[in-house]
Design a protein around this motif. Structure first.
Motif, PDB file in Angstrom:
ATOM      1  N   ARG A 194      -3.722  -2.044 -10.721  1.00 30.24           N
ATOM      2  CA  ARG A 194      -2.884  -2.825  -9.808  1.00 30.24           C
ATOM      3  C   ARG A 194      -1.453  -2.298  -9.789  1.00 30.24           C
ATOM      4  O   ARG A 194      -0.813  -2.242  -8.738  1.00 30.24           O
ATOM      5  N   ALA A 195      -0.931  -1.920 -10.979  1.00 26.21           N
ATOM      6  CA  ALA A 195       0.438  -1.397 -11.034  1.00 26.21           C
ATOM      7  C   ALA A 195       0.547  -0.089 -10.267  1.00 26.21           C
ATOM      8  O   ALA A 195       1.532   0.130  -9.550  1.00 26.21           O
TER       9      ALA A 195
ATOM     10  N   ALA B 180      -1.340   0.860  -7.788  1.00 27.78           N
ATOM     11  CA  ALA B 180      -1.476   0.565  -6.356  1.00 27.78           C
ATOM     12  C   ALA B 180      -0.177   0.008  -5.791  1.00 27.78           C
ATOM     13  O   ALA B 180       0.242   0.366  -4.678  1.00 27.78           O
ATOM     14  N   GLU B 181       0.476  -0.872  -6.540  1.00 26.35           N
ATOM     15  CA  GLU B 181       1.742  -1.444  -6.070  1.00 26.35           C
ATOM     16  C   GLU B 181       2.826  -0.377  -5.998  1.00 26.35           C
ATOM     17  O   GLU B 181       3.625  -0.369  -5.055  1.00 26.35           O
TER      18      GLU B 181
ATOM     19  N   ARG C 192       2.120   1.653  -2.926  1.00 28.73           N
ATOM     20  CA  ARG C 192       2.437   0.899  -1.713  1.00 28.73           C
ATOM     21  C   ARG C 192       3.957   0.869  -1.466  1.00 28.73           C
ATOM     22  O   ARG C 192       4.413   1.068  -0.341  1.00 28.73           O
ATOM     23  N   ASN C 193       4.708   0.639  -2.515  1.00 27.24           N
ATOM     24  CA  ASN C 193       6.162   0.623  -2.364  1.00 27.24           C
ATOM     25  C   ASN C 193       6.702   2.004  -1.993  1.00 27.24           C
ATOM     26  O   ASN C 193       7.671   2.117  -1.240  1.00 27.24           O
TER      27      ASN C 193
ATOM     28  N   GLU D 264       5.981   2.452   1.722  1.00 27.93           N
ATOM     29  CA  GLU D 264       6.907   1.630   2.510  1.00 27.93           C
ATOM     30  C   GLU D 264       8.299   2.251   2.528  1.00 27.93           C
ATOM     31  O   GLU D 264       8.979   2.225   3.565  1.00 27.93           O
TER      32      GLU D 264
ATOM     33  N   PRO E 112       4.673   3.698 -12.123  1.00 24.99           N
ATOM     34  CA  PRO E 112       3.791   2.515 -12.271  1.00 24.99           C
ATOM     35  C   PRO E 112       4.164   1.639 -13.463  1.00 24.99           C
ATOM     36  O   PRO E 112       3.871   0.438 -13.463  1.00 24.99           O
TER      37      PRO E 112
ATOM     38  N   TYR F   8       5.956  -1.573 -12.775  1.00 26.23           N
ATOM     39  CA  TYR F   8       5.225  -2.652 -12.128  1.00 26.23           C
ATOM     40  C   TYR F   8       4.214  -3.303 -13.085  1.00 26.23           C
ATOM     41  O   TYR F   8       3.408  -4.127 -12.657  1.00 26.23           O
TER      42      TYR F   8
END
Length: 335
Positions: free
Chosen positions: A49-50, A52-53, A56-57, A60, A100, A103
């Protein structure tokens, strides 16, 4: 009954001793509970999850940068061109800028974070030992109990030395038992809410030596409280000195030294010496005298306070206070 047993019973049975020991235990329990509740164990799903976040950031940020570049290019030759860098030179974000690890939730790695808990443990018990030690002998002086005791055992130095020995041995025993429980407790917290995988024989040895230095700090605090209260023949003497050192000599002196641009003001402040003692060293830096490095940036002048130097200062302080208490006990009138 021997004098040692009588003084041990007197120390253990005092309500003041029980109260402050209980307060110390409650503080330590609150710290342990806070660490347990604020950390969690990191598993493969959490790592995924970290990552992936972070990805994603990063995407963006890339999209936002591209949008700003397009707006800059469209604004060229218009009044809005001044709102953007010349030639639209806007740096694109790098994948490495989104680690990562940033996060990830808080997790308790025993090797990295337990030394901080040892410092907290030593600080809490040192405060308890200081106050209990001051009250132990200060109450005897202010109530007249010391004078009555000397009628039964008219040997001043033996009486004072026995009281100090009882205090130090009791503090050492309590600290040792609680230290084992503290270590085991946080090891279990790390297993449930973090990691213990990095622990090696060398790491355990380092932690053990740090806990021994913490024990010495607790004993020093107890001896200082005892000695100051004996010098002033009242508990308030030790408490007043503690307040004066913390409020006047620490905060006030730090302000004065900062205004005077004194090099390495940490040398005059007790917390940094305590930090050096527990953590083996403290490196003070003087940013007012930066040397320009060939690699660029500021290379401030440094001064290292080693644990040996801090230990020598602590020994000198012990001899000054306790030696002064012994000297006044021998020379001054008891009444």
């Amino acid at each position: 009954m021997s004098l040692y047993k009588a003084e041990t019973r007197r120390l253990v049975k005092r309500r003041f001793t029980k109260l402050f020991v209980l307060c110390g235990l409650l503080v330590l329990a609150a710290v342990a509970a806070g660490v347990f509740l604020s950390n969690q164990r990191v598993g493969p799903e959490t790592v995924a999850r970290a990552k992936a976040e972070a990805q994603r950031n990063y995407q963006e940020s890339v999209q936002e940068t591209n949008r700003i570049v397009q707006e800059c290019q469209a604004a060229q030759g218009t009044a809005d061109a001044g709102n953007f860098p010349p030639n639209c030179e806007i740096s694109a974000p790098q994948q490495s800028d989104f680690d990562p690890e940033w996060y990830m939730p808080a997790t308790f790695d025993f090797r990295d974070k337990f030394p901080e808990m040892v410092t907290t443990f030593a600080a809490v018990l040192a405060l308890v030992a200081y106050i209990v030690g001051a009250s132990f002998v200060g109450a005897e002086w202010s109530s007249g109990g010391m004078m009555n005791l000397l009628l039964w055992r008219p040997r001043r130095l033996q009486v004072l030395g026995t009281k100090l020995l009882v205090l130090l041995t009791s503090a050492a025993a309590l600290t040792a038992v609680l230290g084992v429980l503290w270590t085991v407790g946080f090891y279990l917290i790390a297993q449930a809410r973090g990691s213990t995988e990095s622990m090696t024989g060398g790491a355990w040895q380092s932690i053990g030596l740090m806990e021994v230095r913490g024990l010495v700090l607790v004993l020093l605090a107890g001896a200082l409280g005892f000695g100051l209260a004996s010098l002033g023949r009242h508990t308030a003497m030790a408490l007043g000195v503690a307040i004066g050192v913390i409020v006047v000599l620490q905060f006030g002196l730090l302000t004065v030294l900062s205004l005077a641009n004194v090099k390495f003001p940490e040398l005059y402040l007790a917390p940094f010496w305590i930090f050096a003692w527990l953590n083996k060293e403290y490196v003070a830096q003087d940013y007012t005298s930066c040397d320009v490095s060939p690699l660029g940036g500021c290379q401030p002048e440094t001064l290292t306070i080693t644990w040996q130097l801090a230990g020598g200062a602590m020994a000198a302080l012990f001899l000054l206070v306790v030696g002064g208490a012994i000297w006044t006990m021998r020379r001054r009138d008891i009444t």
